[in-house]
Scaffold this active site. Structure first.
Site, short mmCIF file in Angstrom:
data_model
loop_
_atom_site.label_atom_id
_atom_site.label_comp_id
_atom_site.label_asym_id
_atom_site.label_seq_id
_atom_site.Cartn_x
_atom_site.Cartn_y
_atom_site.Cartn_z
N HIS A 160 -3.99 1.26 7.66
CA HIS A 160 -2.66 1.88 7.67
C HIS A 160 -2.61 3.05 6.69
O HIS A 160 -2.11 4.14 7.02
CB HIS A 160 -1.61 0.81 7.30
CG HIS A 160 -0.21 1.30 7.21
ND1 HIS A 160 0.77 0.92 8.11
CD2 HIS A 160 0.40 2.15 6.33
CE1 HIS A 160 1.91 1.52 7.78
NE2 HIS A 160 1.72 2.25 6.70
N GLU A 161 -3.13 2.84 5.48
CA GLU A 161 -3.05 3.89 4.46
C GLU A 161 -3.97 5.07 4.77
O GLU A 161 -3.61 6.23 4.56
CB GLU A 161 -3.36 3.32 3.07
CG GLU A 161 -2.41 2.22 2.60
CD GLU A 161 -0.95 2.54 2.78
OE1 GLU A 161 -0.56 3.73 2.68
OE2 GLU A 161 -0.17 1.60 3.03
N CYS A 176 6.27 -0.03 7.03
CA CYS A 176 5.85 1.12 6.20
C CYS A 176 7.01 1.48 5.28
O CYS A 176 8.16 1.50 5.72
CB CYS A 176 5.51 2.30 7.11
SG CYS A 176 5.03 3.79 6.22
N LEU A 177 6.71 1.76 4.03
CA LEU A 177 7.78 2.10 3.09
C LEU A 177 8.52 3.39 3.49
O LEU A 177 9.65 3.59 3.09
CB LEU A 177 7.22 2.23 1.67
CG LEU A 177 6.75 0.92 1.03
CD1 LEU A 177 6.10 1.18 -0.33
CD2 LEU A 177 7.88 -0.08 0.88
N GLN A 232 3.09 9.97 0.91
CA GLN A 232 4.39 9.30 0.91
C GLN A 232 5.20 9.59 -0.35
O GLN A 232 6.38 9.26 -0.42
CB GLN A 232 4.22 7.78 1.07
CG GLN A 232 3.72 7.38 2.45
CD GLN A 232 3.58 5.88 2.55
OE1 GLN A 232 2.57 5.33 2.13
NE2 GLN A 232 4.60 5.21 3.06
N HIS A 249 -2.43 7.33 7.13
CA HIS A 249 -1.46 8.25 6.52
C HIS A 249 -2.11 9.57 6.10
O HIS A 249 -1.51 10.64 6.17
CB HIS A 249 -0.84 7.62 5.26
CG HIS A 249 0.41 6.83 5.51
ND1 HIS A 249 1.55 7.38 6.04
CD2 HIS A 249 0.70 5.53 5.27
CE1 HIS A 249 2.50 6.45 6.12
NE2 HIS A 249 2.01 5.31 5.66
N GLY A 296 0.84 -1.20 0.00
CA GLY A 296 0.00 0.00 0.00
C GLY A 296 0.87 1.24 0.00
O GLY A 296 2.05 1.19 0.38
#
Ligand code: NI
Length: 158
Positions: free
Chosen positions: A130-131, A88-89, A51, A134, A46
């Protein structure tokens, strides 16, 4: 399509709230395509627009079944709970246990502005939560219960 640079921990933009999308145009479609390419290139499941430095309520998710594009997403129902590993990226070296709902229903718009709802369970529910976090400047590191070393596989990063 083009890969974009991922914003990493420490950048204040990750703490900002993203703005609603009101124009469903070419610029949005390019962003969505670039976000998917960036997510796949990093083996993520995701990615939120913030991000890649864009404060708009845009998310892509793919836990292995299909690509979801969520514009202005909102969780309208949730049930149960699950605790599991999350990364997380934007935090490539961090990983830990996070408790999330087991099942969520998300209402969102597609790339043409049409409203739809989608249900997610287990990993998909985790990824949606999670997304969407963000988009509100909320990060998984706030929720980690006990930190652990990142797994060798980056498959769980998002
Ligand atoms: Ni993330």
């Amino acid at each position: 399509m083009a890969k974009r640079n991922i914003v990493l921990r420490g950048d204040e933009i990750l703490r900002k709230s993203s703005r609603e999308v009101t124009e469903f145009n070419e610029k949005l479609w390019v962003l969505l395509d670039d976000m998917a390419e960036t997510m796949y290139a990093q083996d993520g499941v995701g990615l939120a627009a913030v991000q890649v430095g864009i404060l708009r309520r845009v998310v892509v998710v793919d836990t292995g079944e299909q690509l979801y594009e969520l514009i202005n997403p909102e969780i309208i129902e949730e049930s149960g709970s699950q605790t599991g590993g999350e990364g997380c990226l934007s935090f490539p070296d961090e990983y830990g246990q996070v408790t999330r709902p087991m099942k969520v229903t998300v209402r969102a718009q597609d790339r043409n502005g049409r409203e739809f709802t989608v249900e997610g369970e287990e990993l998909l529910a985790r990824a949606f939560c999670h997304e969407i976090d963000h988009l509100n400047g909320r990060l998984f590191v706030d929720l980690v219960e006990d930190e652990e070393p990142a797994p060798r596989s980056r498959r769980k990063h998002r």
